[in-house]
Design a protein around this motif. Structure first.
Motif, PDB file in Angstrom:
ATOM      1  N   LYS A  38      47.593  43.702  38.273  1.00  0.00           N
ATOM      2  CA  LYS A  38      46.477  43.197  39.074  1.00  0.00           C
ATOM      3  C   LYS A  38      46.467  41.672  39.116  1.00  0.00           C
ATOM      4  CE  LYS A  38      41.516  43.752  39.709  1.00  0.00           C
ATOM      5  NZ  LYS A  38      40.291  44.361  39.170  1.00  0.00           N
ATOM      6  N   LEU A  39      46.370  41.138  40.328  1.00  0.00           N
ATOM      7  CA  LEU A  39      46.257  39.704  40.566  1.00  0.00           C
ATOM      8  C   LEU A  39      45.016  39.461  41.412  1.00  0.00           C
ATOM      9  CD1 LEU A  39      49.957  39.160  41.722  1.00  0.00           C
ATOM     10  CD2 LEU A  39      49.052  38.816  39.413  1.00  0.00           C
ATOM     11  N   ASN A  40      44.320  38.376  41.158  1.00  0.00           N
ATOM     12  CA  ASN A  40      43.145  38.023  41.954  1.00  0.00           C
ATOM     13  C   ASN A  40      43.338  36.631  42.535  1.00  0.00           C
ATOM     14  OD1 ASN A  40      41.385  40.352  41.385  1.00  0.00           O
ATOM     15  ND2 ASN A  40      41.546  39.612  39.293  1.00  0.00           N
ATOM     16  N   VAL A  41      43.008  36.486  43.806  1.00  0.00           N
ATOM     17  CA  VAL A  41      43.044  35.175  44.458  1.00  0.00           C
ATOM     18  C   VAL A  41      41.682  34.955  45.096  1.00  0.00           C
ATOM     19  CG1 VAL A  41      44.192  33.692  46.143  1.00  0.00           C
ATOM     20  CG2 VAL A  41      45.527  35.421  44.901  1.00  0.00           C
ATOM     21  N   SER A  42      41.029  33.902  44.671  1.00  0.00           N
ATOM     22  CA  SER A  42      39.686  33.608  45.165  1.00  0.00           C
ATOM     23  C   SER A  42      39.695  33.295  46.654  1.00  0.00           C
ATOM     24  CB  SER A  42      39.098  32.412  44.408  1.00  0.00           C
ATOM     25  OG  SER A  42      38.987  32.719  43.041  1.00  0.00           O
ATOM     26  N   ALA A  43      38.539  33.435  47.267  1.00  0.00           N
ATOM     27  CA  ALA A  43      38.369  33.136  48.694  1.00  0.00           C
ATOM     28  C   ALA A  43      38.759  31.689  48.978  1.00  0.00           C
ATOM     29  CB  ALA A  43      36.921  33.387  49.105  1.00  0.00           C
TER      30      ALA A  43
END
Length: 125
Positions: free
Chosen positions: A61-66
């Motif tokens: 899982k990777l998250n990239v902010s808006a």
């Protein structure tokens, strides 16, 4: 609304180069994935790593902010779900995002004095 990226991306030519340093330790052999999220909502992305000789590591899982870009070093296990990739071994990547993103790949290879940097877009659909 204009399309700003894709939900599925593939980077086929993964190959962590020789790690040694040169130029007074300023340059280090590495690979990186850059993910751009142009949208007003955060992106949740799942990365799979495929190998020639074993089953893939999946659903990292990777998250990239808006409205942000995120650079992920492939030689930093803490950035890729604790996976320690072997150097100079072929691998490929698949990314599945819940919203459209843009993914680019880069490699700094310093195995020879006239080092090389390669940057390319992944294949998307």
């Amino acid at each position: 609304m204009n399309k700003e990226g894709a939900r599925n991306w593939y980077v086929i030519d993964g190959y962590l180069p020789y790690k040694g340093k040169m130029d007074q330790d300023l340059l280090e052999g590495h690979e990186a994935i850059m993910i751009l999220n142009c949208h007003d909502t955060d992106a949740t992305i799942f990365m799979d790593i495929f190998y020639e000789d074993r089953e893939p590591d999946q659903d990292i899982k990777l998250n990239v902010s808006a409205r942000r870009v995120k650079c992920i070093r492939m030689d930093h296990p803490e950035e890729i779900g604790g996976i320690a990739l072997d150097r100079q071994v072929q691998y490929s990547l698949r990314f599945r995002s819940d919203i459209e993103v843009i993914i680019q790949y880069g490699r700094m290879d310093i195995a020879q004095p006239n080092l090389a940097y390669i940057g390319m877009m992944g294949y998307s659909e």
